[in-house]
Design an enzyme around this catalytic site. Structure first.
Site, PDB file in Angstrom:
ATOM      1  N   LYS A  13       0.761  -1.170  -0.126  1.00  8.87           N
ATOM      2  CA  LYS A  13      -0.350   0.111  -0.064  1.00  8.87           C
ATOM      3  C   LYS A  13       0.668   1.334   0.098  1.00  8.87           C
ATOM      4  CE  LYS A  13      -2.344  -0.978   4.036  1.00  8.87           C
ATOM      5  NZ  LYS A  13      -1.332  -2.173   4.288  1.00  8.87           N
ATOM      6  N   ARG A  85      -8.561   1.268   9.839  1.00 11.53           N
ATOM      7  CA  ARG A  85      -8.154  -0.033   9.932  1.00 11.53           C
ATOM      8  C   ARG A  85      -9.072  -0.892  11.083  1.00 11.53           C
ATOM      9  NH1 ARG A  85      -2.176   0.965   9.277  1.00 11.53           N
ATOM     10  NH2 ARG A  85      -1.311  -0.939   9.284  1.00 11.53           N
ATOM     11  N   ARG A 124      12.403  -6.581   5.337  1.00  8.25           N
ATOM     12  CA  ARG A 124      11.755  -5.301   4.635  1.00  8.25           C
ATOM     13  C   ARG A 124      12.248  -4.420   5.795  1.00  8.25           C
ATOM     14  NH1 ARG A 124       5.578  -3.200   4.302  1.00  8.25           N
ATOM     15  NH2 ARG A 124       5.546  -2.820   6.587  1.00  8.25           N
ATOM     16  N   ARG A 157      11.870  -2.069  10.612  1.00 11.16           N
ATOM     17  CA  ARG A 157      11.205  -1.393  11.706  1.00 11.16           C
ATOM     18  C   ARG A 157      11.019  -2.624  12.761  1.00 11.16           C
ATOM     19  NH1 ARG A 157       6.161   0.223   7.967  1.00 11.16           N
ATOM     20  NH2 ARG A 157       5.050  -0.832   9.569  1.00 11.16           N
ATOM     21  N   ARG A 168       0.442  -8.759  13.842  1.00 10.72           N
ATOM     22  CA  ARG A 168      -0.124  -7.777  12.711  1.00 10.72           C
ATOM     23  C   ARG A 168      -0.790  -8.459  11.856  1.00 10.72           C
ATOM     24  NH1 ARG A 168       4.768  -5.152   9.921  1.00 10.72           N
ATOM     25  NH2 ARG A 168       3.170  -3.502   9.090  1.00 10.72           N
TER      26      ARG A 168
HETATM   27  P1  AMP Z   1       1.659   0.819   8.884  1.00 14.45           P
HETATM   28  O1  AMP Z   1       3.148   1.517   8.398  1.00 14.45           O
HETATM   29  O2  AMP Z   1       0.488   1.240   7.914  1.00 14.45           O
HETATM   30  O3  AMP Z   1       1.948  -0.484   8.596  1.00 14.45           O
HETATM   31  O4  AMP Z   1       1.419   1.097  10.451  1.00 14.45           O
HETATM   32  C1  AMP Z   1       2.207   0.698  11.393  1.00 14.45           C
HETATM   33  C2  AMP Z   1       1.678   0.669  12.620  1.00 14.45           C
HETATM   34  O5  AMP Z   1       0.977   1.995  12.912  1.00 14.45           O
HETATM   35  C3  AMP Z   1       0.461  -0.278  12.586  1.00 14.45           C
HETATM   36  O6  AMP Z   1       0.911  -1.951  12.934  1.00 14.45           O
HETATM   37  C4  AMP Z   1      -0.295   0.231  13.899  1.00 14.45           C
HETATM   38  O7  AMP Z   1       0.417  -0.009  15.168  1.00 14.45           O
HETATM   39  C5  AMP Z   1      -0.143   1.834  13.590  1.00 14.45           C
HETATM   40  N1  AMP Z   1      -0.981   2.125  12.957  1.00 14.45           N
HETATM   41  C6  AMP Z   1      -1.285   2.670  11.558  1.00 14.45           C
HETATM   42  N2  AMP Z   1      -2.381   3.074  11.129  1.00 14.45           N
HETATM   43  C7  AMP Z   1      -3.302   2.860  12.036  1.00 14.45           C
HETATM   44  C8  AMP Z   1      -4.739   3.102  12.304  1.00 14.45           C
HETATM   45  N3  AMP Z   1      -5.528   3.539  11.017  1.00 14.45           N
HETATM   46  N4  AMP Z   1      -5.135   2.718  13.398  1.00 14.45           N
HETATM   47  C9  AMP Z   1      -4.245   2.184  14.458  1.00 14.45           C
HETATM   48  N5  AMP Z   1      -2.973   1.842  14.337  1.00 14.45           N
HETATM   49  C10 AMP Z   1      -2.417   2.292  13.071  1.00 14.45           C
END
Ligand code: AMP
Length: 219
Positions: A13, A85, A124, A157, A168
């Site tokens: 994404k 989410r 990654r 990360r 996740r």
């Molecule tokens: P991402 O980079 O989108 O994979 O997000 C990394 C982490 O940020 C996720 O595993 C969550 O801990 C947090 N996070 C990102 N977006 C959200 C969201 N919409 N709601 C809650 N936590 C989020």
């Protein structure tokens, strides 16, 4: 235009949203990038969010909703990556958009099978400054640990470490998959099988945006 990109961790994404934002001028709103920015700045939200993020759990809905609320109506259009989410976030987004009297123009689901996701997530790494993604096995930066694009630090990360990745995936199934069903029951979700090269996926994505039907109006 308002586009929601949905898909499991590792579906691409972020990569696709960045490209789409560069080619269309739409604002890329990644709640993951915003939260990582909060963590890096040491803000109150960042301190709270870090614990959840490192475990691969979701940051609580009220914190994420109030973080993103003011950006949703951006006049250049928005590309939502990683939000909503949960069903509560999806309903909060509906309320905001209804208030602004604008529809969600496309909901796009990037799907990838689980074996491929696990392969993509292992190795990654991400630039801590400009967020450019790398894969340390198949697509490393030219100089170890240094971003080709901005010279920032490239590292894995915490939430891409194996225990967090497993969590996740579980969180995605339990809390985010229902969001997809919610949008499916409201209207048209464009389904994209996000395997193949980033260029191939980008082509499918652009096609889905060009040929999409009418928008999904918040109700
Ligand atoms: P991402 O980079 O989108 O994979 O997000 C990394 C982490 O940020 C996720 O595993 C969550 O801990 C947090 N996070 C990102 N977006 C959200 C969201 N919409 N709601 C809650 N936590 C989020």
């Amino acid at each position: 235009m308002r586009i929601v990109l949905l898909g499991p961790p590792g579906a691409g994404k972020g990569t696709q949203a960045r490209r789409l934002s560069e080619s269309t001028g739409m604002k890329h709103l990644s709640t993951g990038d915003m939260l990582r920015g909060e963590v890096a700045s040491g803000s109150e939200l960042g301190l709270l969010a870090k614990e959840f993020m490192d475990r691969g759990d979701l940051v609580p809905d009220p914190n994420v909703i109030s973080m993103i609320r003011n950006h949703i109506g951006d006049p250049s259009g928005v590309l939502l990556d990683g939000f909503p989410r949960t069903l509560i976030q999806a309903m909060a987004l509906d309320t905001e958009l209804k208030f602004a009297n604008v529809p969600i123009d496309r909901v796009i689901h990037l799907s990838v099978d689980i074996d491929e996701l696990v392969k993509r997530l292992s190795g990654r790494a991400l630039c801590g400054d400009c967020q450019t993604p790398y894969n340390l096995e198949s697509d490393p930066p030219s100089k170890t640990g240094i971003c080709d694009r901005c010279g920032g630090p490239v590292a894995v990360r915490n939430d891409d470490k194996p225990e967090a990745v497993a969590n996740r995936m579980k969180v995605y199934q339990e809390l985010t998959a229902p969001v997809l069903d919610y949008y499916r029951s409201h209207g048209n979700v464009a389904e994209i099988v996000a395997t193949g090269s980033p260029d191939e996926v980008f082509e499918k994505l652009s096609q889905a945006i060009r040929s999409g039907k009418s928008g999904v109006m918040a109700n």
